[in-house]
Design an enzyme around this catalytic site. Structure first.
Site, PDB file in Angstrom:
ATOM      1  N   GLU A 156       0.824  -1.211   0.000  1.00  0.00           N
ATOM      2  CA  GLU A 156       0.000   0.000   0.000  1.00  0.00           C
ATOM      3  C   GLU A 156       0.861   1.266   0.000  1.00  0.00           C
ATOM      4  OE1 GLU A 156      -3.963  -1.708   2.259  1.00  0.00           O
ATOM      5  OE2 GLU A 156      -2.582  -0.481   3.431  1.00  0.00           O
ATOM      6  N   GLU A 177      -6.200  -8.338   0.210  1.00  0.00           N
ATOM      7  CA  GLU A 177      -6.564  -8.391   1.624  1.00  0.00           C
ATOM      8  C   GLU A 177      -8.060  -8.120   1.760  1.00  0.00           C
ATOM      9  OE1 GLU A 177      -4.329  -5.771   4.168  1.00  0.00           O
ATOM     10  OE2 GLU A 177      -2.398  -6.308   3.262  1.00  0.00           O
TER      11      GLU A 177
END
Length: 330
Positions: free
Chosen positions: A118, A263
């Site tokens: 991220e 995720e």
């Protein structure tokens, strides 16, 4: 608590033996005490989980996946991105020591290398904007040079905050204006290299961060009024969020890029909405949805998912909230 958490997996495994196909799990190790890799491998095999996503490439850990039939995604931490971006020889040496060394006959089935984690998150304030794409290029170039490029792809796990639609619905989705050009480069690279777009989507966080977010929209059980957008009805946040990405990719001329959910999960403690009752509700609906092998209105095909996370991590930062230490399924 542990007994109740295991019920979450029971919801999954009771659906069907073949259901676990395409189901992966993240294994994070930010805990005071971690389980041995051999135990982790056995847990995955016992529960028919065929993919694991790691956040580093520790040799001692990775070697335990040899001959297991479990697909492995290696990770490169954000704090190493600058090294990979600045030095191609460093990337070549890393591939030799962390990838090639595991690929003997009966070795580890490495499928992806996750470059960063991220890295374009808003809260990082642009810290990794300059290093991530060059690092991605160098890692894939090094994989290609080692003769592994057709089998192993370098990608970037992205938070869903890299795209947005305001309050207008998925049909108005686009990549964030401050990183739009960069995301265009990333996505074009993925398209050219037949690499998937890895996205992390958390309905829980939408609920946690926005007091006006309709709670029923976070789940998959259809107990909310449908939201209409461009002729499509949405009854859950996940479908709407992923379709926003689909539209964003289309605007970037990258419609053919495969999407993998890197995720997805729900915490079992540490927040008003982070509790076992709501976690069980979320997973019950999610697993039933996954078992259908259907995607979203704009991405109707099969989707691979990596659950977050295998175990609780007692040393994770609780700056976002105490729930950060309670994502574990076991």
């Amino acid at each position: 608590m542990a007994h109740i958490k295991l019920l979450i997996w029971a919801c999954c495994l009771a659906l069907s033996t073949s259901f676990a196909y395409g189901l992966g799990v993240n294994w994070g190790t930010q805990a005071a005490q971690t389980l041995p890799p051999s135990t982790i491998v056995q847990m995955l095999k016992d529960n028919k989980i065929d993919k694991v996503k790691l956040f580093d490439s520790d040799h001692w850990t990775v070697k335990y996946f040899a001959g297991t039939g479990i697909e492995v995604m290696l990770g490169i931490p954000n704090n190493q991105l600058a090294k990979f971006a600045d030095d191609y020889d460093f990337a070549k040496e890393w591939v030799k020591n962390n990838v090639s060394t595991h690929l003997y006959n009966g070795g580890v089935d490495i499928k992806f290398v996750a470059v960063g984690n991220e890295p374009f998150l808003k809260s990082y304030n642009g810290s990794f904007l300059k290093s991530t794409f060059p690092a991605l290029q160098n890692v894939q170039k090094a994989l290609n040079s080692a003769g592994l490029g057709d089998k192993i792809k370098a990608t970037i796990p992205q938070n869903a905050d890299v795209y947005e639609s305001g309050n207008s619905g998925p049909s108005q989705g686009d990549f964030r204006s401050d990183i739009r050009d960069l995301m265009q480069k990333n996505c074009s690279f993925f398209k050219d290299n037949n690499t998937p777009f890895l996205v992390n989507i958390y309905p829980f966080l939408s609920l946690h961060e926005n007091k006006h977010f309709p709670i029923e929209f976070a789940f998959f059980d259809g107990q909310t009024k449908a939201v209409r957008d461009n002729g499509i009805s949405y009854t859950n946040m996940f479908h709407a969020n992923l379709d926003t990405l689909v539209v964003s990719l289309k605007k970037a001329s990258c419609s053919g890029v495969k999407i993998i959910v890197g995720e997805i999960g729900w915490p079992t403690d540490g927040d008003l909405y982070g509790n076992v009752t709501l976690a069980k509700r979320f997973y019950s609906g999610f697993f039933k949805k996954m078992a259908t092998k259907k995607g979203t209105p704009l991405y109707p095909g099969f989707i691979e998912y990596y659950l977050f996370s295998l175990t609780d991590e007692s040393e994770k930062s609780i700056l976002p909230g105490s729930f950060e230490r309670h994502w574990g399924h076991f």
